[in-house]
Design an enzyme around this catalytic site. Structure first.
Site, PDB file in Angstrom:
ATOM      1  N   TYR A 129       0.965  -1.254  -0.150  1.00  0.00           N
ATOM      2  CA  TYR A 129      -0.003  -0.037  -0.121  1.00  0.00           C
ATOM      3  C   TYR A 129       0.683   1.398  -0.099  1.00  0.00           C
ATOM      4  CZ  TYR A 129      -4.076  -2.902   0.302  1.00  0.00           C
ATOM      5  OH  TYR A 129      -5.036  -3.773  -0.144  1.00  0.00           O
ATOM      6  N   GLN A 182     -14.971   1.996  -6.182  1.00  0.00           N
ATOM      7  CA  GLN A 182     -14.509   0.551  -5.515  1.00  0.00           C
ATOM      8  C   GLN A 182     -13.031   1.305  -5.215  1.00  0.00           C
ATOM      9  OE1 GLN A 182     -16.041  -3.410  -7.087  1.00  0.00           O
ATOM     10  NE2 GLN A 182     -16.491  -1.695  -8.811  1.00  0.00           N
ATOM     11  N   HIS A 237     -14.523   0.987  -0.567  1.00  0.00           N
ATOM     12  CA  HIS A 237     -13.505   0.246  -0.179  1.00  0.00           C
ATOM     13  C   HIS A 237     -12.526   0.968   0.349  1.00  0.00           C
ATOM     14  CE1 HIS A 237     -15.011  -3.115  -3.264  1.00  0.00           C
ATOM     15  NE2 HIS A 237     -15.551  -3.113  -2.280  1.00  0.00           N
ATOM     16  N   CYS A 281      -6.730   3.500  13.028  1.00  0.00           N
ATOM     17  CA  CYS A 281      -5.965   2.864  13.925  1.00  0.00           C
ATOM     18  C   CYS A 281      -6.864   1.975  14.573  1.00  0.00           C
ATOM     19  CB  CYS A 281      -5.667   4.037  15.129  1.00  0.00           C
ATOM     20  SG  CYS A 281      -5.187   3.515  16.562  1.00  0.00           S
ATOM     21  N   GLY A 335     -16.088   1.082 -15.779  1.00  0.00           N
ATOM     22  CA  GLY A 335     -14.858   0.598 -15.320  1.00  0.00           C
ATOM     23  C   GLY A 335     -14.634  -0.468 -14.670  1.00  0.00           C
ATOM     24  N   SER A 340     -14.937  -4.799 -13.459  1.00  0.00           N
ATOM     25  CA  SER A 340     -15.331  -6.172 -14.003  1.00  0.00           C
ATOM     26  C   SER A 340     -16.409  -6.871 -13.287  1.00  0.00           C
ATOM     27  CB  SER A 340     -13.815  -6.982 -13.799  1.00  0.00           C
ATOM     28  OG  SER A 340     -13.742  -7.247 -12.297  1.00  0.00           O
ATOM     29  N   ASN A 375     -17.742  -0.039 -20.178  1.00  0.00           N
ATOM     30  CA  ASN A 375     -16.529  -0.595 -19.920  1.00  0.00           C
ATOM     31  C   ASN A 375     -15.716  -1.078 -21.144  1.00  0.00           C
ATOM     32  OD1 ASN A 375     -15.609  -1.681 -17.396  1.00  0.00           O
ATOM     33  ND2 ASN A 375     -15.704  -3.610 -18.389  1.00  0.00           N
ATOM     34  N   LEU A 376     -14.389  -1.298 -20.847  1.00  0.00           N
ATOM     35  CA  LEU A 376     -13.699  -1.514 -22.202  1.00  0.00           C
ATOM     36  C   LEU A 376     -14.103  -2.851 -22.752  1.00  0.00           C
ATOM     37  CD1 LEU A 376     -11.188  -0.414 -23.416  1.00  0.00           C
ATOM     38  CD2 LEU A 376      -9.670  -2.401 -22.095  1.00  0.00           C
ATOM     39  N   GLU A 377     -14.762  -3.753 -21.893  1.00  0.00           N
ATOM     40  CA  GLU A 377     -15.240  -4.985 -22.652  1.00  0.00           C
ATOM     41  C   GLU A 377     -16.503  -5.464 -21.609  1.00  0.00           C
ATOM     42  OE1 GLU A 377     -11.431  -6.648 -21.686  1.00  0.00           O
ATOM     43  OE2 GLU A 377     -12.154  -6.784 -19.732  1.00  0.00           O
TER      44      GLU A 377
HETATM   45  C1  BV8 Z   1     -17.825  -8.691   1.878  1.00  0.00           C
HETATM   46  C2  BV8 Z   1      -9.653  -2.533  -1.705  1.00  0.00           C
HETATM   47  C3  BV8 Z   1     -19.756  -9.316   3.416  1.00  0.00           C
HETATM   48  C4  BV8 Z   1      -8.424  -2.981  -1.565  1.00  0.00           C
HETATM   49  C5  BV8 Z   1     -10.893  -4.325  -2.838  1.00  0.00           C
HETATM   50  C6  BV8 Z   1     -17.834 -16.332  -3.074  1.00  0.00           C
HETATM   51  C7  BV8 Z   1     -18.762 -15.812  -3.948  1.00  0.00           C
HETATM   52  C8  BV8 Z   1     -19.160 -14.465  -3.891  1.00  0.00           C
HETATM   53  C9  BV8 Z   1     -18.533 -13.655  -3.147  1.00  0.00           C
HETATM   54  C10 BV8 Z   1     -17.617 -14.041  -2.249  1.00  0.00           C
HETATM   55  C11 BV8 Z   1     -17.238 -15.321  -2.251  1.00  0.00           C
HETATM   56  N1  BV8 Z   1     -16.395 -15.558  -1.488  1.00  0.00           N
HETATM   57  C12 BV8 Z   1     -16.087 -14.289  -0.692  1.00  0.00           C
HETATM   58  C13 BV8 Z   1     -17.059 -13.389  -1.450  1.00  0.00           C
HETATM   59  C14 BV8 Z   1     -17.033 -11.878  -0.711  1.00  0.00           C
HETATM   60  C15 BV8 Z   1     -15.960 -11.094  -1.376  1.00  0.00           C
HETATM   61  C16 BV8 Z   1     -15.849 -11.420  -3.052  1.00  0.00           C
HETATM   62  O1  BV8 Z   1     -16.596 -10.630  -3.836  1.00  0.00           O
HETATM   63  N2  BV8 Z   1     -14.861 -12.365  -3.558  1.00  0.00           N
HETATM   64  C17 BV8 Z   1     -14.663 -12.304  -4.937  1.00  0.00           C
HETATM   65  C18 BV8 Z   1     -13.206 -12.616  -5.383  1.00  0.00           C
HETATM   66  C19 BV8 Z   1     -15.459 -13.650  -5.545  1.00  0.00           C
HETATM   67  N3  BV8 Z   1     -16.166  -9.939  -1.357  1.00  0.00           N
HETATM   68  C20 BV8 Z   1     -15.673  -9.372  -0.123  1.00  0.00           C
HETATM   69  O2  BV8 Z   1     -15.000 -10.065   0.704  1.00  0.00           O
HETATM   70  C21 BV8 Z   1     -16.158  -8.100   0.243  1.00  0.00           C
HETATM   71  N4  BV8 Z   1     -16.980  -7.855   1.615  1.00  0.00           N
HETATM   72  O3  BV8 Z   1     -18.423  -9.449   0.766  1.00  0.00           O
HETATM   73  O4  BV8 Z   1     -18.341  -8.628   3.079  1.00  0.00           O
HETATM   74  C22 BV8 Z   1     -20.494  -8.275   3.316  1.00  0.00           C
HETATM   75  C23 BV8 Z   1     -21.419  -8.238   1.879  1.00  0.00           C
HETATM   76  C24 BV8 Z   1     -22.496  -7.124   2.103  1.00  0.00           C
HETATM   77  C25 BV8 Z   1     -22.622  -6.261   3.145  1.00  0.00           C
HETATM   78  C26 BV8 Z   1     -21.984  -6.564   4.319  1.00  0.00           C
HETATM   79  C27 BV8 Z   1     -21.222  -7.374   4.474  1.00  0.00           C
HETATM   80  C28 BV8 Z   1     -15.176  -7.044   0.309  1.00  0.00           C
HETATM   81  C29 BV8 Z   1     -14.510  -6.843  -0.996  1.00  0.00           C
HETATM   82  C30 BV8 Z   1     -13.288  -5.607  -1.151  1.00  0.00           C
HETATM   83  C31 BV8 Z   1     -12.041  -6.160  -1.266  1.00  0.00           C
HETATM   84  N5  BV8 Z   1     -11.361  -4.706  -1.545  1.00  0.00           N
HETATM   85  N6  BV8 Z   1     -10.171  -3.027  -2.672  1.00  0.00           N
HETATM   86  C32 BV8 Z   1      -7.298  -2.696  -2.647  1.00  0.00           C
HETATM   87  O5  BV8 Z   1      -7.873  -1.708  -3.580  1.00  0.00           O
HETATM   88  O6  BV8 Z   1      -6.182  -2.855  -2.528  1.00  0.00           O
HETATM   89  S1  BV8 Z   1     -11.512  -5.079  -4.118  1.00  0.00           S
HETATM   90  C33 BV8 Z   1     -10.490  -4.548  -5.386  1.00  0.00           C
HETATM   91  O7  BV8 Z   1     -10.842  -5.468  -6.337  1.00  0.00           O
HETATM   92  C34 BV8 Z   1     -11.382  -3.154  -5.954  1.00  0.00           C
HETATM   93  O8  BV8 Z   1     -11.667  -2.468  -4.878  1.00  0.00           O
HETATM   94  C35 BV8 Z   1     -12.448  -3.804  -6.794  1.00  0.00           C
HETATM   95  O9  BV8 Z   1     -13.597  -3.815  -6.112  1.00  0.00           O
HETATM   96  C36 BV8 Z   1     -12.061  -4.968  -7.270  1.00  0.00           C
HETATM   97  C37 BV8 Z   1     -11.418  -4.837  -8.523  1.00  0.00           C
HETATM   98  O10 BV8 Z   1     -12.502  -4.726  -9.252  1.00  0.00           O
HETATM   99  P1  BV8 Z   1     -12.418  -3.754 -10.367  1.00  0.00           P
HETATM  100  O11 BV8 Z   1     -12.516  -2.581  -9.840  1.00  0.00           O
HETATM  101  O12 BV8 Z   1     -13.577  -4.092 -11.285  1.00  0.00           O
HETATM  102  O13 BV8 Z   1     -11.236  -3.868 -11.305  1.00  0.00           O
HETATM  103  P2  BV8 Z   1     -10.992  -5.119 -12.414  1.00  0.00           P
HETATM  104  O14 BV8 Z   1      -9.360  -4.745 -12.383  1.00  0.00           O
HETATM  105  O15 BV8 Z   1     -11.283  -6.330 -11.707  1.00  0.00           O
HETATM  106  O16 BV8 Z   1     -11.669  -4.675 -13.388  1.00  0.00           O
HETATM  107  C38 BV8 Z   1     -11.330  -3.417 -14.327  1.00  0.00           C
HETATM  108  C39 BV8 Z   1     -12.211  -3.464 -15.304  1.00  0.00           C
HETATM  109  O17 BV8 Z   1     -12.119  -2.081 -15.937  1.00  0.00           O
HETATM  110  C40 BV8 Z   1     -12.282  -4.477 -16.211  1.00  0.00           C
HETATM  111  O18 BV8 Z   1     -13.658  -4.967 -16.399  1.00  0.00           O
HETATM  112  C41 BV8 Z   1     -11.601  -3.787 -17.553  1.00  0.00           C
HETATM  113  O19 BV8 Z   1     -12.322  -4.370 -18.753  1.00  0.00           O
HETATM  114  C42 BV8 Z   1     -12.248  -2.389 -17.566  1.00  0.00           C
HETATM  115  N7  BV8 Z   1     -11.165  -1.445 -18.135  1.00  0.00           N
HETATM  116  C43 BV8 Z   1      -9.733  -1.607 -18.049  1.00  0.00           C
HETATM  117  N8  BV8 Z   1      -9.353  -0.334 -18.680  1.00  0.00           N
HETATM  118  C44 BV8 Z   1     -10.434   0.239 -18.948  1.00  0.00           C
HETATM  119  C45 BV8 Z   1     -11.614  -0.098 -18.585  1.00  0.00           C
HETATM  120  N9  BV8 Z   1     -13.018   0.282 -18.604  1.00  0.00           N
HETATM  121  C46 BV8 Z   1     -12.977   1.333 -19.086  1.00  0.00           C
HETATM  122  N10 BV8 Z   1     -11.753   2.311 -19.728  1.00  0.00           N
HETATM  123  C47 BV8 Z   1     -10.404   1.588 -19.718  1.00  0.00           C
HETATM  124  N11 BV8 Z   1      -9.547   2.390 -20.222  1.00  0.00           N
HETATM  125 ZN    ZN Z   2      -5.307   5.298  17.673  1.00  0.00          ZN
END
Ligand code: BV8
Ligand code: ZN
Length: 230
Positions: free
Chosen positions: A53, A88, A106, A114, A172, A174, A198-200
């Site tokens: 980070y 996000q 997020h 803290c 933007g 996925s 979105n890109l795709e």
């Molecule tokens: C939760 C912060 C409970 C940190 C992030 C099994 C099945 C289903 C769900 C789950 C499961 N097991 C666990 C889960 C839940 C889990 C989850 O979803 N897992 C996934 C992997 C299956 N989720 C969680 O744990 C969440 N918490 O569920 O708590 C709850 C739920 C509801 C209410 C109360 C409690 C917490 C998830 C948060 C994780 N933290 N980020 C950091 O940034 O380091 S996630 C991180 O990855 C991002 O924040 C973002 O969310 C994700 C990445 O996704 P994108 O932003 O979409 O980025 P990505 O690269 O994937 O896609 C980019 C897109 O842009 C592509 O489509 C591409 O084509 C497009 N693009 C690229 N270039 C361009 C473009 N578009 C336009 N123009 C361009 N130029």
């Molecule tokens: Zn403190």
């Protein structure tokens, strides 16, 4: 009253030079998600996580908002409180483009949390040297980001806004991570028109009434012009 709810993901910052998560040279490249974006990973190896980070926080200085961020700020200037941006992303590019109503579901790279006194502090420096919390003095600071398995921020406000929205636009992202990936279904259940820019096709592309594929830097300004009747 959020007539328009916009959800953004890493793809809106891609053209600013911020790596996305799933592209070839994506953010997770060289790291396993479970090692750098879970509480267990932090527990196991805090230095690796803090460095991951710290590097992303430092890289923010070298990037700028792109026309997609600017277009959303222009839309907010035109419609005010009718627009809510839910992102996000943990970068500050929406704010630097001028958006003011932005919910970071997020968390934010430029904040430290803290785990001892629960205080949140603006943070532009590094955390690798385990600085003491400015409020309580404890060595208990971590990045103020939501890891996998943790509960996203502002969910009540987001769900309320999705229930009121007339238009839901996903930019933007996925559609791989929940609960963000489920927002389109919630918005549609409450009568919103759902558009994907979105890109795709995303994993949830079939949930949208309309999908436009291309770069956010072109699609978003064009969509805002259309909406404002330019
Ligand atoms: C939760 C912060 C409970 C940190 C992030 C099994 C099945 C289903 C769900 C789950 C499961 N097991 C666990 C889960 C839940 C889990 C989850 O979803 N897992 C996934 C992997 C299956 N989720 C969680 O744990 C969440 N918490 O569920 O708590 C709850 C739920 C509801 C209410 C109360 C409690 C917490 C998830 C948060 C994780 N933290 N980020 C950091 O940034 O380091 S996630 C991180 O990855 C991002 O924040 C973002 O969310 C994700 C990445 O996704 P994108 O932003 O979409 O980025 P990505 O690269 O994937 O896609 C980019 C897109 O842009 C592509 O489509 C591409 O084509 C497009 N693009 C690229 N270039 C361009 C473009 N578009 C336009 N123009 C361009 N130029
Ligand atoms: Zn403190």
């Amino acid at each position: 009253m959020s007539r328009i709810v916009v959800l953004t993901g890493a793809g809106i910052s891609a053209e600013s030079g911020v790596p996305t998560f799933r592209d070839a040279d994506g953010l997770w490249e060289g790291h396993h998600v479970e090692d750098v974006a879970t509480p267990e990973g932090f527990e196991r190896d805090p230095a690796t996580v803090l460095r991951f980070y710290d590097e992303r926080r430092a890289a923010l200085g070298a990037v700028r908002p792109n026309p997609a961020h600017d277009a959303l700020a222009r839309l907010e200037a035109a419609v005010g409180e009718e627009l809510l941006v839910v992102t996000q992303n943990i970068d500050d590019l929406h704010e630097r483009a001028g958006s003011r109503q932005v919910l970071h579901m997020h968390g934010e790279l430029l904040k430290a949390w803290c785990t001892s006194c629960d205080a949140r502090h603006p943070w532009t420096g590094t955390l690798i040297e385990r600085p003491a919390c400015p409020s309580c003095g404890e060595v208990a600071l971590r990045p103020d980001v939501v890891w996998f398995g943790e509960i996203p921020y502002e969910m009540d406000r987001i769900v309320d806004a999705l229930g009121e929205a007339e238009i839901f636009v996903s930019i933007g992202t996925s559609g791989a991570v929940y609960p963000a990936a489920g927002f389109v279904q919630h918005a549609r259940r409450h009568g919103a028109r759902a558009i994907e820019l979105n890109l795709e096709p995303s994993e949830g592309t079939f949930f949208f009434h309309e999908a436009r594929h291309g770069r956010a830097g072109e699609l978003v300004p064009a969509w805002v012009d259309e909406l404002l009747g330019a």
